[in-house]
Design a protein around this motif. Structure first.
Motif, PDB file in Angstrom:
ATOM      1  N   ASP A   1      -1.175  12.778   5.005  1.00 34.32           N
ATOM      2  CA  ASP A   1      -2.565  12.284   3.787  1.00 34.32           C
ATOM      3  C   ASP A   1      -1.224  11.600   2.340  1.00 34.32           C
ATOM      4  O   ASP A   1      -0.476  12.195   2.127  1.00 34.32           O
ATOM      5  CB  ASP A   1      -2.456  13.551   3.726  1.00 34.32           C
ATOM      6  N   PRO A   2      -1.614  10.710   1.922  1.00 37.44           N
ATOM      7  CA  PRO A   2      -0.863  10.023   1.169  1.00 37.44           C
ATOM      8  C   PRO A   2      -1.370  10.790  -0.889  1.00 37.44           C
ATOM      9  O   PRO A   2      -0.764  10.458  -1.399  1.00 37.44           O
ATOM     10  CB  PRO A   2      -1.799   8.990   0.751  1.00 37.44           C
TER      11      PRO A   2
ATOM     12  N   ASP B   1      -9.936   3.546   3.930  1.00 38.17           N
ATOM     13  CA  ASP B   1      -9.213   4.849   4.938  1.00 38.17           C
ATOM     14  C   ASP B   1      -7.894   5.006   5.285  1.00 38.17           C
ATOM     15  O   ASP B   1      -7.332   4.033   5.836  1.00 38.17           O
ATOM     16  CB  ASP B   1     -10.101   3.900   6.525  1.00 38.17           C
ATOM     17  N   TYR B   2      -7.403   5.794   5.557  1.00 35.70           N
ATOM     18  CA  TYR B   2      -5.964   6.083   5.997  1.00 35.70           C
ATOM     19  C   TYR B   2      -5.464   7.198   6.853  1.00 35.70           C
ATOM     20  O   TYR B   2      -6.110   8.365   6.338  1.00 35.70           O
ATOM     21  CB  TYR B   2      -5.485   6.335   4.154  1.00 35.70           C
TER      22      TYR B   2
ATOM     23  N   THR C   1      -6.899   1.464  -0.085  1.00 39.61           N
ATOM     24  CA  THR C   1      -7.823   1.520   1.311  1.00 39.61           C
ATOM     25  C   THR C   1      -9.486   2.735   1.204  1.00 39.61           C
ATOM     26  O   THR C   1      -9.090   3.441   0.617  1.00 39.61           O
ATOM     27  CB  THR C   1      -6.519   1.489   2.194  1.00 39.61           C
TER      28      THR C   1
ATOM     29  N   ASP D   1       7.028   6.725   8.834  1.00 42.55           N
ATOM     30  CA  ASP D   1       5.571   6.620   8.953  1.00 42.55           C
ATOM     31  C   ASP D   1       5.649   6.543  10.090  1.00 42.55           C
ATOM     32  O   ASP D   1       3.906   6.540  10.676  1.00 42.55           O
ATOM     33  CB  ASP D   1       4.542   5.634   8.526  1.00 42.55           C
TER      34      ASP D   1
ATOM     35  N   ASN E   1      -9.040  11.383   7.428  1.00 42.34           N
ATOM     36  CA  ASN E   1      -8.724  12.035   6.100  1.00 42.34           C
ATOM     37  C   ASN E   1     -10.282  11.695   5.380  1.00 42.34           C
ATOM     38  O   ASN E   1     -10.595  10.754   5.128  1.00 42.34           O
ATOM     39  CB  ASN E   1      -7.737  10.721   5.734  1.00 42.34           C
TER      40      ASN E   1
ATOM     41  N   LEU F   1       1.280  -1.054   0.039  1.00 46.84           N
ATOM     42  CA  LEU F   1       0.006   0.146  -0.254  1.00 46.84           C
ATOM     43  C   LEU F   1       0.881   0.965   0.349  1.00 46.84           C
ATOM     44  O   LEU F   1       0.602   2.104   1.459  1.00 46.84           O
ATOM     45  CB  LEU F   1      -0.682   0.085   1.345  1.00 46.84           C
ATOM     46  N   CYS F   2       1.125   1.509  -1.253  1.00 45.21           N
ATOM     47  CA  CYS F   2       2.846   2.352  -0.942  1.00 45.21           C
ATOM     48  C   CYS F   2       2.429   2.836  -2.693  1.00 45.21           C
ATOM     49  O   CYS F   2       2.753   2.678  -3.472  1.00 45.21           O
ATOM     50  CB  CYS F   2       3.377   1.886  -0.766  1.00 45.21           C
TER      51      CYS F   2
END
Length: 452
Positions: free
Chosen positions: A294-295, A269-270, A267, A288, A180, A43-44
């Motif tokens: 926030d992404p 929810d982050y 996702t 992290d 977020n 997840l990046c």
């Protein structure tokens, strides 16, 4: 077993710190719970903003990343209802780089593990901390999966184990979490054609965001960050909702004939998580574990590289020479304030609220003002302090420019779509979600001519 530094987590931040400390002549334990040498974060978005370019060069990571196929982005186009924002080619904005984590993590782990002085301990999960009566952290306790425990002692313990940091939890570090109001999904295409300017595009919509970024192996990464009021639409039919969203982007990528080569990744929810980067004597947090932002602005990977380098810069001499580690950790905390200032802005933008009039003015002015466009790009690439854009001089210049462009003898005209200060790799932003343009009596018609 005694070390100068014990680093928990062998991903971007941990490997960067281990490499830097090892090159400084220190004895380093790099502890990683995964056993596979190919283990990587999934997840990046892996878009490393240009602000990290100097660190990547200094650490010797830049060229190996290119040799593994990384794509370099030198200019992002940012869509607005008034036109595209494109920084001038001679603006000296540092380049961004993108390499999927399936390649990046093993590459960095290999570099760190081959550095003299670094012991890469895979398959070791941290289950406890060694704590002194004074409250200082003096090591970790690890488990290899059975009942046996290994005690590693060191002058400095570094948590580089992500936003759910085990080290931070065991050390009882206070956590500041913020909501977020967007969610995210992305995928990769082979054979996609981009239609906007630059070698990547960002669409700050209202309140949604979309990005189209070149990645390694000639792939194109397309990502969407909708507001959570659209979550039901994506839950019902995720792929179809994603395709509809992308198809309605103005000047969006052409995907006819392109082949999707991955499932949707994302996702719903982050949350934004922040901790003190130097919370206790003998303990530091990087990446992290310190700040999970926030992404949408794609800051995560860059913050990981930079915070790790800042920590090593601040503490290596004290660790090698027996100087004051606490004084060195205070220096690291001061350096980390650069991230804190941007994170405060990101938390506000993560609320997906309407843009202010000043935000709209700056973005609109950047379409035709190369200097504001350059400052916007420096801000977006996190290559300068937020004041490069958020200062009275830029606001005055934007307002004067807008006044000069107004038609004489008529009312002020505003773009057909609401504007904001850009987000994603281009900086914080809002806009209108893609779809048919909306306009009022005094608005012109639409012009359909923006991440770690």
């Amino acid at each position: 077993m005694d070390y100068d530094v014990i680093i928990v987590g062998a991903s971007i931040a941990g490997c960067t710190a281990a490499t830097a400390y090892g090159r400084a002549g220190l004895r380093v334990a790099l502890v990683e719970r995964q056993r596979s040498p190919r283990a990587h974060k999934t997840l990046c978005g892996h878009f490393v903003l240009g602000g990290a370019h100097d660190v990547l060069r200094r650490m010797g990571f830049w060229q190996p990343m290119l040799e593994h196929g990384a794509a370099v982005t030198t200019g992002l186009g940012v869509w607005t209802g008034a036109g595209w924002i494109v920084p001038p080619p001679d603006s000296t904005v540092p380049p961004a780089v993108s390499l999927r984590r399936s390649k990046l993590d093993p590459l960095l782990r290999g570099i760190a593990g081959a550095t003299p002085g670094v012991d890469l301990l895979v398959g070791h999960r941290v289950v406890g901390l060694v704590e002194e009566p004074s409250g200082a952290v003096a090591g970790v306790v690890t488990s290899g999966g059975g009942s046996e425990r290994t005690v590693l002692r060191g002058r400095l313990v570094v948590g580089a184990d992500g936003h759910r940091s085990t080290v931070a939890r065991l050390a009882r570090v206070a956590e500041d979490s913020a909501p977020n109001r967007r969610f995210l999904f992305w995928t990769y295409y082979e054979g996609a054609t981009t239609n906007g300017p630059g070698d990547g595009q960002v669409w700050p919509l209202d309140p949604d965001v979309a990005v189209c970024i070149p990645s390694d192996d000639g792939l194109t990464q397309v990502g969407v960050f909708p507001a959570k009021d659209r979550l039901a639409e994506f839950t019902a039919e995720r792929v179809a909702a994603f395709d509809r969203f992308v198809a309605r982007l103005p000047d969006g990528p052409s995907l006819a004939g392109a082949r999707r080569v991955s499932n949707l990744v994302g996702t719903t929810d982050y949350p934004c998580v922040r901790r003190d980067p130097a919370p206790r004597p003998g303990l530091a947090l990087i990446g992290d574990a310190a700040t999970a932002s926030d992404p949408v602005p794609a800051v995560g990977c860059g913050w990981a590289f930079r915070s790790a380098a800042w920590l090593a810069d601040a503490t290596a001499e004290a660790l090698a020479g027996g100087g004051s580690l606490q004084r060195a950790l205070r220096s690291y905390r001061r350096a980390h304030r650069f991230i804190d200032r941007y994170d405060a802005l990101g938390r506000r933008e993560a609320l997906a609220e309407p843009p202010t009039a000043l935000q709209r003015a700056v973005r609109t002015a950047a379409v035709s003002d190369p200097e504001i466009a350059r400052r916007l790009a420096m801000f977006g690439m996190r290559a300068a302090d937020p004041s490069v854009l958020l200062n009275p001089g830029v606001v005055v210049r934007a307002l004067v420019g807008l006044r000069a462009r107004r038609p004489r003898g008529g009312p002020s005209r505003t773009p057909a779509r609401r504007q904001a200060e850009p987000t994603g790799p281009a900086g914080p932003a809002q806009g209108l979600r893609p779809g048919p343009p909306r306009r009022t009596a005094d608005e012109p018609g639409p012009r359909l001519t923006d991440r770690p």
